[in-house]
Design an enzyme around this catalytic site. Structure first.
Site, short mmCIF file in Angstrom:
data_model
loop_
_atom_site.label_atom_id
_atom_site.label_comp_id
_atom_site.label_asym_id
_atom_site.label_seq_id
_atom_site.Cartn_x
_atom_site.Cartn_y
_atom_site.Cartn_z
N SER A 3 0.85 -1.39 0.02
CA SER A 3 0.17 0.10 0.15
C SER A 3 0.86 1.36 0.07
O SER A 3 0.10 2.21 -0.55
CB SER A 3 -1.09 -0.07 1.03
OG SER A 3 -0.32 -0.26 2.46
N HIS A 53 -5.42 -2.99 -2.86
CA HIS A 53 -5.03 -1.94 -3.99
C HIS A 53 -4.99 -2.77 -5.27
O HIS A 53 -4.56 -1.78 -6.30
CB HIS A 53 -3.77 -1.48 -3.86
CG HIS A 53 -3.72 -0.52 -2.64
ND1 HIS A 53 -4.34 0.86 -2.33
CD2 HIS A 53 -3.36 -0.78 -1.18
CE1 HIS A 53 -4.31 1.15 -1.24
NE2 HIS A 53 -3.64 0.26 -0.37
N LYS A 107 -11.77 1.19 -2.22
CA LYS A 107 -10.75 1.96 -3.15
C LYS A 107 -11.11 1.84 -4.60
O LYS A 107 -11.81 2.73 -4.76
CB LYS A 107 -9.53 1.14 -2.69
CG LYS A 107 -8.75 1.43 -1.34
CD LYS A 107 -7.58 0.61 -0.82
CE LYS A 107 -7.40 1.00 0.62
NZ LYS A 107 -6.97 0.31 1.44
C1 LIG Z 1 -6.66 0.05 2.88
C2 LIG Z 1 -6.35 -1.17 3.25
C3 LIG Z 1 -6.87 -1.96 4.14
C4 LIG Z 1 -7.90 -1.48 4.90
O1 LIG Z 1 -9.17 -1.26 4.06
P1 LIG Z 1 -10.32 -0.49 4.73
O2 LIG Z 1 -11.65 -0.82 3.82
O3 LIG Z 1 -9.80 0.85 4.23
O4 LIG Z 1 -10.70 -0.74 6.18
C5 LIG Z 1 -6.34 -3.35 4.41
N1 LIG Z 1 -5.31 -3.72 3.86
C6 LIG Z 1 -4.71 -2.96 2.83
C7 LIG Z 1 -3.41 -3.58 2.18
C8 LIG Z 1 -4.84 -1.78 2.79
O5 LIG Z 1 -4.29 -1.04 1.77
#
Ligand SMILES: *Cc1c(COP(=O)(O)O)cnc(C)c1O
Length: 389
Positions: free
Chosen positions: A177, A205, A237
């Site tokens: 991330s 992602h 995302k």
């Molecule tokens: C953003 C993210 C999460 C958390 O997801 P949310 O839906 O924002 O709680 C988990 N793992 C990774 C790798 C992320 O980038």
């Protein structure tokens, strides 16, 4: 409260104090902050779907038909038609037997990892995995074994002397991330097989971004579904909505419904959110237009930065880190860009390891080329001014 205040002052002294930026208007490629329009280079809304008409229409329709709140947890009386439809839609999209929706990626990681392993088990985790994975592994009570970033030799060394553990779980982000690089998924799969381990892949992602159909990095690498692989991804995302999914074989999903506390003890997602996620998956699977656009813009911007002398990889992901090192300097870089109309957050410890503070640039399919040109020019200018290139 005085000792809290003191701790905050210490944070401030180290350049680590965080505060909230307020956006007026929707989440788009350009955003308004304090009456100022800025090019948004730090959103995970990679396909620009979070303000998409079809997603909004789906949510409004669902609110009209089902209301807003879901009233209870899924296992009491909060399990509504659109939860089921979304899970079926995800399973079809990911080509797995079954899927389960969680209220966020954070709680999915917490729920799944803590229910799969506990005392007497071991978790093998890439050192740069997301914070929610770290928290989950610590909470699980399993032995927490972290290997250096993408280091498969070290992982194998750890696995070799792990036969005394009851269960083994290898965990990795597929796209990291904060670095935007890819996990060596083919090697992870073969190590998991060789050492009789479960493999948990966080596609936060990659979902909607990588692979021919946008299914994620497993599709990108051509990994077949396998009952020791557990796939997780977020709907918040590139999907542009909210929540997260876990998918795999039906036995896994039945197990999670019975064991994952982060699933059991929480109110079900509002179904309007599920309706938007379904609409997004229809768009993503329906054609590759947005994905192609995103890929073009990613290449364009990476090439652009490189031409200014930045060291930038060729990874196919929308996440581009510009390493600065010092936290204060990273924030200074971000502040100066803000003045020039370019919004990129600085990322500091503990989100990234000490001494690796950075700007984390993210690209969207809806960015315009002229804006990307302007932004890279400003970034280069500020970097020169600060003696970074
Ligand atoms: C953003 C993210 C999460 C958390 O997801 P949310 O839906 O924002 O709680 C988990 N793992 C990774 C790798 C992320 O980038």
């Amino acid at each position: 409260m005085h000792y809290l205040k003191k701790e905050l002052e210490e944070l401030e002294g180290e350049g680590l104090f965080r505060d909230l930026r307020l956006l007026d208007g929707p989440q788009e490629a350009k955003v308004i902050i304090g009456k100022k329009q800025l090019i948004n280079l730090c959103s995970n809304n990679y396909l620009g779907l979070s303000n998409n008409e079809q997603l909004k229409k789906a949510a409004i329709g669902a609110v009209k038909e089902y209301g807003v709140g879901s009233g209870a947890s899924r296992l009491i009386c909060g399990n509504m038609l659109l939860h089921k439809k979304l899970e079926e839609r995800i399973a079809r999209f990911k080509k797995t037997e079954s899927a389960l929706v969680f209220n966020s990626g954070y709680s999915a990681n917490l729920g799944v990892i803590t229910s799969l392993v506990g005392k007497g088990d071991a978790v093998f985790s890439d050192r740069l995995n997301h914070a929610s994975i770290v928290d989950a592994a610590l909470l699980s009570g399993a032995e927490f074994k972290r290997y250096p970033h993408r280091d498969m030799e070290k992982l194998e060394t750890l696995l070799k002397c792990s036969s005394n553990f009851r269960r083994r779980l290898i965990v990795s982000d597929s796209v990291f991330s904060m670095d935007g690089d890819l996990a060596p998924l083919l090697q992870l799969v073969s190590l998991a097989k060789k050492y009789d381990s479960l493999l948990y892949i966080d596609e936060a992602h990659a979902t909607g971004v990588l692979g021919k159909k946008g299914r994620g990095a497993l599709e990108y690498f051509g990994v077949e579904e396998n009952d020791f692989i557990i796939q997780m991804g977020t709907l918040s995302k590139a999907i542009g909505s909210f929540g997260a999914y876990v998918c795999g074989v039906k036995t896994l999903i039945d197990y999670l419904i019975n064991r994952a506390r982060a699933f059991i003890y929480t109110t079900a997602l509002p179904v309007c959110v599920c309706a938007s996620s379904i609409a997004a998956l229809d768009i993503i699977e329906g054609d590759c237009l947005l994905r192609d656009k995103l890929r073009e813009k990613i290449k364009f911007f990476r090439d652009n930065l490189r031409s200014f002398g930045f060291s930038v990889s060729n990874d196919p992901t929308p996440i581009i880190p510009l390493l600065i090192g010092d936290a204060g300097r990273a924030m200074e870089f971000s502040r100066r860009l803000f003045e020039e109309g370019v919004f990129v957050q600085g990322i500091r410890p503990p989100t990234v390891p000490k001494g690796s503070s950075r700007l984390r640039i993210t690209i969207m399919a809806t960015h315009e080329e002229k804006d990307l040109c302007y932004a890279s020019g400003r970034i280069a200018n500020v970097a020169k001014g600060m003696g970074l290139i």
